[in-house]
Design a protein around this motif. Structure first.
Motif, PDB file in Angstrom:
ATOM      1  N   PHE A  43       0.931  -1.283  -0.130  1.00  0.00           N
ATOM      2  CA  PHE A  43      -0.133   0.022  -0.042  1.00  0.00           C
ATOM      3  C   PHE A  43       0.861   1.301  -0.012  1.00  0.00           C
ATOM      4  N   ASP A  44       2.040   1.066  -0.293  1.00  0.00           N
ATOM      5  CA  ASP A  44       3.141   2.386  -0.702  1.00  0.00           C
ATOM      6  C   ASP A  44       3.032   3.200   0.806  1.00  0.00           C
ATOM      7  N   LEU A  45       3.011   2.559   1.944  1.00  0.00           N
ATOM      8  CA  LEU A  45       2.956   3.143   3.157  1.00  0.00           C
ATOM      9  C   LEU A  45       4.383   3.877   3.667  1.00  0.00           C
ATOM     10  N   THR A  46       5.497   3.541   2.646  1.00  0.00           N
ATOM     11  CA  THR A  46       6.813   3.831   2.633  1.00  0.00           C
ATOM     12  C   THR A  46       7.222   5.188   2.669  1.00  0.00           C
ATOM     13  N   VAL A  47       6.202   5.942   2.059  1.00  0.00           N
ATOM     14  CA  VAL A  47       6.430   7.339   1.783  1.00  0.00           C
ATOM     15  C   VAL A  47       6.952   8.151   2.948  1.00  0.00           C
ATOM     16  N   PHE A  60       9.539   7.282   4.716  1.00  0.00           N
ATOM     17  CA  PHE A  60      11.017   7.195   4.438  1.00  0.00           C
ATOM     18  C   PHE A  60      11.480   8.030   3.410  1.00  0.00           C
ATOM     19  N   THR A  61      11.091   8.216   2.230  1.00  0.00           N
ATOM     20  CA  THR A  61      11.475   9.079   1.246  1.00  0.00           C
ATOM     21  C   THR A  61      10.325   9.601   0.331  1.00  0.00           C
ATOM     22  N   HIS A  62      10.322  10.724   0.014  1.00  0.00           N
ATOM     23  CA  HIS A  62       9.298  11.165  -1.283  1.00  0.00           C
ATOM     24  C   HIS A  62       9.844  11.066  -2.670  1.00  0.00           C
ATOM     25  N   ASP A  63      10.991  10.576  -2.661  1.00  0.00           N
ATOM     26  CA  ASP A  63      11.331  10.194  -4.076  1.00  0.00           C
ATOM     27  C   ASP A  63      10.763   8.984  -4.618  1.00  0.00           C
ATOM     28  N   GLU A  64       9.981   8.972  -5.758  1.00  0.00           N
ATOM     29  CA  GLU A  64       8.921   7.899  -6.162  1.00  0.00           C
ATOM     30  C   GLU A  64      10.039   6.879  -6.556  1.00  0.00           C
ATOM     31  N   GLN A  65      11.080   7.371  -7.343  1.00  0.00           N
ATOM     32  CA  GLN A  65      11.762   6.159  -7.992  1.00  0.00           C
ATOM     33  C   GLN A  65      12.758   5.300  -6.802  1.00  0.00           C
ATOM     34  N   ILE A  66      13.171   5.885  -5.991  1.00  0.00           N
ATOM     35  CA  ILE A  66      13.991   5.413  -4.844  1.00  0.00           C
ATOM     36  C   ILE A  66      12.645   4.441  -4.093  1.00  0.00           C
ATOM     37  N   ARG A  67      11.445   4.892  -3.799  1.00  0.00           N
ATOM     38  CA  ARG A  67      10.512   4.321  -3.140  1.00  0.00           C
ATOM     39  C   ARG A  67       9.981   3.147  -3.728  1.00  0.00           C
TER      40      ARG A  67
END
Length: 592
Positions: free
Chosen positions: A121-125, A127-134
């Motif tokens: 569910f992409d809750l890792t935002v 940790f970083t806002h960089d979409e490619q790294i995420r």
């Protein structure tokens, strides 16, 4: 502290031999623990890119938080089991094993679900806002979730297998894990192009190989430890968590520090600085396997010695750390320093790039931490095992987060990434200062010996004038020890009958062990006679073939009353006899 350099005691050689016999397999364990991160960073930097390497770095705090619970169980169990073994309470030691496995499984279920949900569910935002790294980070989390069970249970089993001297099985498990992880990384990354998911999945499957090799031992009913719901005593769980919490908090502190330092690096040095820091630290973990292995061996020995209230052996363990471990780590640090450019080329081929220069700088500075930090590690585990929880937590707090974060914050704006590397060295020096200051406060003067640094409680163990220690390395050493023992017992007020029989029996047992078990030059026996509360306590500890007095005394030929007269007499006056073979050492304790 010049007296720390005084002549070694009679037990030093035996403790030294035991440490170095156990050390290789513990280093292998540590390598398995860090190999996944090393392989991930190497394959990420060479075949995927710096964004995948950043994702590996972002996972590091999560890995530290997850391992913190594993460390609570591992360290708490190892120290408690060691204490119970030292007190000859094997039923309680087995209860700790069952508690360990049950709590581990419950935690594994929770963590696995958390990782899957966070990645899906992409809750890792957060940790970083960089979409490619995420995107890479989410893939890495899903692959890592597969390996949580073997990671945690494998970690726990390694400690119990070590206590049972199952070094060969541990070595096979470790080597199998490393080989399979390398092969699977190549398959998943280079051939199948699975990117970050492949990085984590290769590590997870490698951990499954490690775990399954270990688990076979516990399925064959050969182990001293086995899982059972029957008579499960939850009272020990409180003590288990209390003891292991300090080591776990150290991981938590490192996780917090990692988050802070990552943020500072991204702000002042950018993604290249963070990638260089991650690359250097991750590969340095390979060399850190040596001090971690040293610390783990010492933790097992310290916990058993605490249970036995064996002040002398505790002192010798610390002497091994000062006079054997520190010189070895200093040599390793120098080798890494002079190989810094070569090691950096594993991550970056362009010797003129900022990435190369930042990484090479880390390989020059960070190795200095190893010989310094081994002192902190030994005093931290001694504080845990001896229930000095406040001191242990102060050490962990400063070493884990305060020193590194504070000095990184101060130095990084002026020195760049060099400030972070320097802060790592400063934190080690501060930890040693805390140990010395604590001893100064407790004993009221500047510490001059290892005993001073350890600040033993007044009621711990037996005073020197109430015990005699004798080291035997040959038959010549054993001849005549009965006179020393007899004279010692008489001087301590023990009646003539028990003094005489104790002395002749101990000499006879010692000569039998030498005759029966000495087949290598490195074999040795440590004898100790203690007079406490009108009781004579005889303890023999050796690294020879097993000689169990409690069984052999019943196998003697009744038709030859003159044979083994000392043991025959001893049978009638012994109040309590205990034999056990733990960590490859035979220990026989007799109370008269």
């Amino acid at each position: 502290m010049k007296n720390i350099m005084s002549k070694t005691s009679s037990d030093f050689k035996l403790v030294e031999q035991l440490c170095f016999r156990l050390l290789p397999v513990q280093i292998l364990f540590a390598i398995v623990d860090v190999a996944n991160g090393i392989f991930s960073s190497l394959f990420a930097s060479n075949y995927i890119g710096t964004q995948a390497l950043s994702a590996v770095g972002l996972y590091n705090p999560i890995r530290l938080f997850i391992s913190a619970i594993g460390i609570i169980l591992f360290v708490g169990s190892q120290i408690l089991v060691g204490r119970y073994i030292g007190k000859n309470q094997m039923s309680k030691a087995r209860n700790i094993f069952s508690l360990n496995v049950l709590i581990s499984v419950l935690f594994i279920i929770i963590v696995t679900l958390f990782l899957v949900i966070a990645a899906t569910f992409d809750l890792t935002v957060i940790f970083t806002h960089d979409e490619q790294i995420r995107a890479h980070f989410n893939q890495y989390l899903l692959g890592s979730a597969v390996g949580i069970l073997p990671q945690l249970l494998g970690q726990q089993f390694s400690g119990f297998l070590s206590l049972e001297n199952q070094n060969n099985r541990n070595i096979v498990a470790s080597v199998s894990c490393i080989i399979s992880t390398v092969a699977l990384n190549y398959l998943f990354i280079v051939v199948l192009k699975l990117e970050a998911f492949g990085l984590a999945l290769a590590s997870s499957i490698g951990l499954w190989v490690f775990f399954l090799v270990q688990a076979q031992y516990y399925l064959g009913r050969r182990s001293e430890f086995s899982f059972s719901f029957k008579n499960l005593d939850w009272k020990d769980s409180k003590q288990l968590f209390k003891i292991g919490l300090t080591s776990a908090l150290s991981r938590v502190y490192r996780g917090i520090s990692s988050i802070i330092v990552n943020a500072l690096l991204l702000h002042y040095a950018g993604s290249i600085g963070l990638s260089a820091f991650v690359a250097c630290n991750t590969f340095m973990d390979l060399f850190w396997s040596v001090p971690v292995g040293m610390y783990t061996v010492s933790r097992m020995l310290i916990s058993v010695s605490i249970g036995e209230e064996d002040r002398t052996t505790l002192n010798e363990i610390m002497r091994v750390a000062f006079f054997r471990f520190i010189p070895i780590l200093t040599v390793i640090a120098m080798l890494v320093f002079f190989s810094s450019d070569l090691l950096t080329q594993l991550y970056c081929q362009d010797t003129s790039s900022d990435m190369f220069n930042m990484t090479a700088l880390g390989f020059k500075i960070l190795p200095m931490c190893m010989p310094l930090n081994i002192v902190y590690l030994h005093f931290a585990v001694y504080a845990q095992a001896s229930s000095k929880y406040i001191f242990a937590n102060i050490l962990s707090l400063f070493n884990g987060v305060i020193s590194l974060s504070l000095f990184s914050f101060i130095l990084l704006p002026f020195w760049g990434i060099n400030g972070v590397y320097t802060a790592d060295v400063i934190k080690c020096i501060i930890s040693i200062i805390i140990v010395v200051v604590y001893a100064r406060v407790k004993i009221g003067r500047f510490p001059r010996t290892i005993d001073d640094l350890m600040t033993f409680p007044k009621n711990f163990g037996v005073p020197k004038d109430s015990r005699i220690d004798i080291a035997l390395q040959s038959m010549d050493d054993a001849v005549g020890i009965s006179r020393k023992i007899h004279r010692f017992c008489i001087d301590k007020g023990i009646d003539k009958r028990r003094s005489y029989f104790s002395s002749i029996a101990l000499e006879e047992i010692a000569t039998i062990i030498i005759d029966y078990g000495f087949n290598k030059p490195k074999h040795a026996i440590s004898l100790r006679v203690t007079c406490k509360d009108d009781t004579v306590i005889l303890r023999l500890k050796d690294n020879c073939k097993p000689f169990d007095y409690t069984k052999i005394r019943d196998l003697m030929n009744p038709q030859d009353p003159a044979a083994h007269i000392g043991i025959r007499v001893l049978r009638h006056i012994v109040q309590e006899a205990n034999y056990q073979k733990i960590l490859g050492m035979n220990t026989l304790t007799l109370k008269i």
